[in-house]
Write a protein that holds these residues in place. Structure first.
Motif, PDB file in Angstrom:
ATOM      1  N   ILE A 320       7.565  41.449  10.216  1.00  0.00           N
ATOM      2  CA  ILE A 320       6.102  41.362  10.147  1.00  0.00           C
ATOM      3  C   ILE A 320       5.669  40.888   8.763  1.00  0.00           C
ATOM      4  O   ILE A 320       4.801  40.015   8.625  1.00  0.00           O
ATOM      5  N   ALA A 321       6.275  41.442   7.720  1.00  0.00           N
ATOM      6  CA  ALA A 321       5.909  41.072   6.358  1.00  0.00           C
ATOM      7  C   ALA A 321       6.152  39.599   6.085  1.00  0.00           C
ATOM      8  O   ALA A 321       5.390  38.959   5.337  1.00  0.00           O
ATOM      9  N   ASN A 322       7.182  39.027   6.688  1.00  0.00           N
ATOM     10  CA  ASN A 322       7.509  37.610   6.472  1.00  0.00           C
ATOM     11  C   ASN A 322       6.658  36.661   7.296  1.00  0.00           C
ATOM     12  O   ASN A 322       6.736  35.442   7.132  1.00  0.00           O
ATOM     13  N   THR A 323       5.841  37.196   8.206  1.00  0.00           N
ATOM     14  CA  THR A 323       4.932  36.356   8.991  1.00  0.00           C
ATOM     15  C   THR A 323       3.866  35.774   8.067  1.00  0.00           C
ATOM     16  O   THR A 323       3.334  36.489   7.217  1.00  0.00           O
ATOM     17  N   PRO A 324       3.539  34.496   8.186  1.00  0.00           N
ATOM     18  CA  PRO A 324       2.492  33.924   7.332  1.00  0.00           C
ATOM     19  C   PRO A 324       1.179  34.709   7.447  1.00  0.00           C
ATOM     20  O   PRO A 324       0.785  35.121   8.535  1.00  0.00           O
ATOM     21  N   VAL A 325       0.539  34.918   6.315  1.00  0.00           N
ATOM     22  CA  VAL A 325      -0.743  35.634   6.302  1.00  0.00           C
ATOM     23  C   VAL A 325      -1.776  34.838   7.093  1.00  0.00           C
ATOM     24  O   VAL A 325      -1.901  33.625   6.942  1.00  0.00           O
ATOM     25  N   GLY A 326      -2.508  35.521   7.965  1.00  0.00           N
ATOM     26  CA  GLY A 326      -3.518  34.875   8.788  1.00  0.00           C
ATOM     27  C   GLY A 326      -2.976  34.262  10.068  1.00  0.00           C
ATOM     28  O   GLY A 326      -3.718  33.606  10.807  1.00  0.00           O
ATOM     29  N   HIS A 327      -1.712  34.500  10.356  1.00  0.00           N
ATOM     30  CA  HIS A 327      -1.084  33.923  11.554  1.00  0.00           C
ATOM     31  C   HIS A 327      -1.515  34.697  12.802  1.00  0.00           C
ATOM     32  O   HIS A 327      -1.591  35.926  12.794  1.00  0.00           O
ATOM     33  N   GLN A 328      -1.823  33.967  13.874  1.00  0.00           N
ATOM     34  CA  GLN A 328      -2.133  34.602  15.153  1.00  0.00           C
ATOM     35  C   GLN A 328      -0.827  34.922  15.872  1.00  0.00           C
ATOM     36  O   GLN A 328      -0.088  34.021  16.249  1.00  0.00           O
ATOM     37  N   VAL A 329      -0.583  36.210  16.041  1.00  0.00           N
ATOM     38  CA  VAL A 329       0.689  36.669  16.608  1.00  0.00           C
ATOM     39  C   VAL A 329       0.468  37.158  18.038  1.00  0.00           C
ATOM     40  O   VAL A 329      -0.261  38.134  18.259  1.00  0.00           O
ATOM     41  N   PRO A 330       1.076  36.508  19.025  1.00  0.00           N
ATOM     42  CA  PRO A 330       1.003  37.026  20.388  1.00  0.00           C
ATOM     43  C   PRO A 330       1.959  38.213  20.550  1.00  0.00           C
ATOM     44  O   PRO A 330       3.104  38.169  20.090  1.00  0.00           O
ATOM     45  N   LEU A 331       1.467  39.265  21.193  1.00  0.00           N
ATOM     46  CA  LEU A 331       2.264  40.461  21.450  1.00  0.00           C
ATOM     47  C   LEU A 331       2.372  40.687  22.947  1.00  0.00           C
ATOM     48  O   LEU A 331       1.380  40.546  23.677  1.00  0.00           O
ATOM     49  N   LEU A 332       3.554  41.047  23.414  1.00  0.00           N
ATOM     50  CA  LEU A 332       3.729  41.522  24.775  1.00  0.00           C
ATOM     51  C   LEU A 332       3.825  43.040  24.696  1.00  0.00           C
ATOM     52  O   LEU A 332       4.732  43.576  24.044  1.00  0.00           O
ATOM     53  N   VAL A 333       2.880  43.733  25.347  1.00  0.00           N
ATOM     54  CA  VAL A 333       2.727  45.175  25.190  1.00  0.00           C
ATOM     55  C   VAL A 333       2.857  45.871  26.532  1.00  0.00           C
ATOM     56  O   VAL A 333       2.303  45.400  27.546  1.00  0.00           O
ATOM     57  N   LEU A 334       3.577  46.976  26.542  1.00  0.00           N
ATOM     58  CA  LEU A 334       3.661  47.841  27.719  1.00  0.00           C
ATOM     59  C   LEU A 334       2.741  49.036  27.483  1.00  0.00           C
ATOM     60  O   LEU A 334       2.935  49.805  26.537  1.00  0.00           O
ATOM     61  N   ARG A 335       1.725  49.161  28.352  1.00  0.00           N
ATOM     62  CA  ARG A 335       0.756  50.256  28.222  1.00  0.00           C
ATOM     63  C   ARG A 335       0.578  50.920  29.587  1.00  0.00           C
ATOM     64  O   ARG A 335       0.128  50.276  30.531  1.00  0.00           O
ATOM     65  N   HIS A 336       0.941  52.182  29.662  1.00  0.00           N
ATOM     66  CA  HIS A 336       0.824  52.943  30.926  1.00  0.00           C
ATOM     67  C   HIS A 336       1.514  52.215  32.074  1.00  0.00           C
ATOM     68  O   HIS A 336       0.983  52.151  33.196  1.00  0.00           O
ATOM     69  N   GLY A 337       2.658  51.642  31.785  1.00  0.00           N
ATOM     70  CA  GLY A 337       3.442  50.992  32.828  1.00  0.00           C
ATOM     71  C   GLY A 337       3.019  49.580  33.158  1.00  0.00           C
ATOM     72  O   GLY A 337       3.640  48.931  34.004  1.00  0.00           O
ATOM     73  N   GLN A 338       1.974  49.064  32.500  1.00  0.00           N
ATOM     74  CA  GLN A 338       1.467  47.719  32.771  1.00  0.00           C
ATOM     75  C   GLN A 338       1.687  46.814  31.557  1.00  0.00           C
ATOM     76  O   GLN A 338       1.490  47.224  30.407  1.00  0.00           O
ATOM     77  N   MET A 339       2.093  45.565  31.845  1.00  0.00           N
ATOM     78  CA  MET A 339       2.282  44.580  30.782  1.00  0.00           C
ATOM     79  C   MET A 339       0.937  43.978  30.375  1.00  0.00           C
ATOM     80  O   MET A 339       0.095  43.685  31.225  1.00  0.00           O
ATOM     81  N   GLN A 340       0.734  43.799  29.076  1.00  0.00           N
ATOM     82  CA  GLN A 340      -0.485  43.177  28.569  1.00  0.00           C
ATOM     83  C   GLN A 340      -0.131  42.192  27.458  1.00  0.00           C
ATOM     84  O   GLN A 340       0.835  42.396  26.721  1.00  0.00           O
TER      85      GLN A 340
END
Length: 471
Positions: A320-340
């Protein structure tokens, strides 16, 4: 009689034979140690900084000792941040016992690393310097040497082995309040590392620096020392030399491993994929993106995330620290059994250290409040100043002020930051105000503290009116 003597001699010889056979390391190993010593010892530096310290409500200076290693022909020196933190002067003693002044190029509290630059003309052929090796190629059981100035004993060397690699130690705090150890696991060694070894090189038998000695456990463990991998030290040194600082991205998440949590977050029995969001800093990029505590991040910027064990957390933090500042980072998240799918925009990590200020007229010291301190100390907001020390017998001590109090107001002035506090405090001192109301937060409770200072050279004294504005 002769026979008895012969038998006794034979028995003694049998007892001594193993000891003689086992005495000393194999000659080949001894030669390797000598060769590696001769390659690195000329670059070893004994560091004597004068540090500005704030203790028991007072500002002072102390002389300390540490270690370092010259790693370039033009005289750059690697050491620990905690060796030179708040140094007002730094003197380096070289292996030939010459004393050379040094300038601080930059410090990085988050990795406990710093770079110095030796003053003066570069000698013909350059300063003696060590070669930085490859810590990623180390193996458990490999022989290593710890060099430095343990307990101030300069040019010392101890030999041991790599006891463990990728040792995870939870992030600790520098005296400045900054966390350290976020982005790396540690090289554990049984080569003796003691106070004063800090900043010195951990050296492989091929004569290359593979770590920077940083920690020991002298009370609870014997021959347990830790070094920062040189792969990280090389990166940090490069940035400090180029810009004087290390720029990093920040998202405001405290991560947890999936170990023991896999079944609760529907990750299967192994839980090999994903990292659990433990907590989120209010107003951080993660908070603004809608990430929630209890989410499991499966992908970061299109790449899988795997934090099954806690020793994998530093690698994610560094990613995360090496990610360019201001970069839009897509995340794949599991929340309550559902992908978001969530998009998060990284921010530049703010300064983690807080400057300090002393008030000898009142008998206490304060520190600037940083965003890092708001999170780690669970403070209500960014603002005010934190009391770091109270001098025994001072006006502040008599008033009941305590270390850890968060000063929110001075009279009816709401304190925004350290500069604002310093201005308000200086005005009160110059006016000789002999009764001052401080509004402080002590844990969850708000207190009112009245200072009654007596100034040695009073100016026109002023007792403020009883009108107060409180929030």
């Amino acid at each position: 009689m002769i026979r008895r003597t012969s038998l006794a001699a034979l028995a003694m010889a049998m007892l001594l034979a193993p000891a003689v056979a086992d005495a000393g390391p194999p000659r080949q190993l001894q030669d390797q140690v000598f060769r590696a010593r001769d390659m690195v010892m000329p670059s070893l530096v004994h560091i004597e900084p004068i540090l500005e310290v704030f203790r028991m409500g007072e500002r002072g200076n102390i002389a300390v000792t540490g270690s370092g290693v010259i790693f370039s022909a033009d005289g750059y020196v690697l050491t620990n941040n905690h060796v030179v933190e708040n140094a007002t002067r730094v003197t380096c003693t070289l292996s030939d016992q010459r004393e050379v002044a040094a300038d601080l190029v930059g410090r990085d509290p988050l990795t406990d690393l710093a770079v110095l630059k030796l003053r003066g003309a570069t000698p013909p052929g350059g300063w003696p310097h060590a070669v930085l090796g490859d810590s990623d190629a180390l193996q458990v059981g490999e022989y290593v040497m710890a060099m430095g100035s343990p307990l101030g004993l300069s040019r010392s060397l101890s030999v041991g082995v790599v006891s463990s690699l990728n040792r995870f130690i939870p992030a600790s705090r520098m005296p400045s309040g900054s966390p350290t150890g976020l982005y790396n696991t540690w090289i554990q060694t049984d080569a003796a590392i003691n106070p004063g070894n800090s900043g010195g090189p951990l050296v492989s038998l091929d004569g290359k620096v593979i770590g920077i000695n940083a920690r020991a456990i002298p009370v609870f463990g014997e021959n347990i020392g830790f070094a920062i991998p040189v792969s990280l030290a090389r990166e940090v040194a490069r940035d400090l030399i180029a810009t004087g600082e290390v720029s990093r991205s920040w998202v405001g998440v405290r991560w947890q491993s999936t170990e023991n949590l896999a079944s609760f977050f529907e990750l299967g029995d192994q839980g090999a994929q994903g990292a659990v969001v433990g907590s989120i800093t209010h107003g951080s990029p993660a908070d603004e993106a809608g990430l929630e505590a209890g989410d499991v991040v499966l992908e970061y910027d299109g790449e899988p995330v795997s934090v099954r064990f806690e020793e994998q957390i530093p690698a994610l933090e560094k990613r995360i620290a090496n990610t360019p500042v201001g970069h839009q980072v897509p995340l794949l998240v599991l929340r309550h059994g559902q992908m978001q799918q969530i998009t998060m925009i990284t921010q530049r990590r703010a300064k983690t250290e807080g400057s300090q200020k002393d008030h000898p007229e009142w008998g206490f010291t304060v520190r600037e409040v940083t965003q890092e301190m708001v999170t780690s100390l669970n403070l209500p907001r960014l603002g005010g100043v934190l009391v770091t020390g109270v001098k025994p017998g001072s006006f502040a001590a008599e008033a009941g002020l305590r270390p850890g109090d968060l000063v929110l107001r001075l009279e009816d002035i709401e304190i925004e930051d350290l500069a604002h506090w310093s201005q308000a405090a200086q005005e009160a001192i110059e006016q000789g105000t002999d009764r001052l109301l401080l509004t402080v937060k002590r844990g969850p409770v708000r207190y009112f503290v009245v200072l009654k200072p007596i100034y040695t050279q009073p100016t026109a004294r002023k007792t403020p009116s009883s009108s107060r504005k409180n929030s």
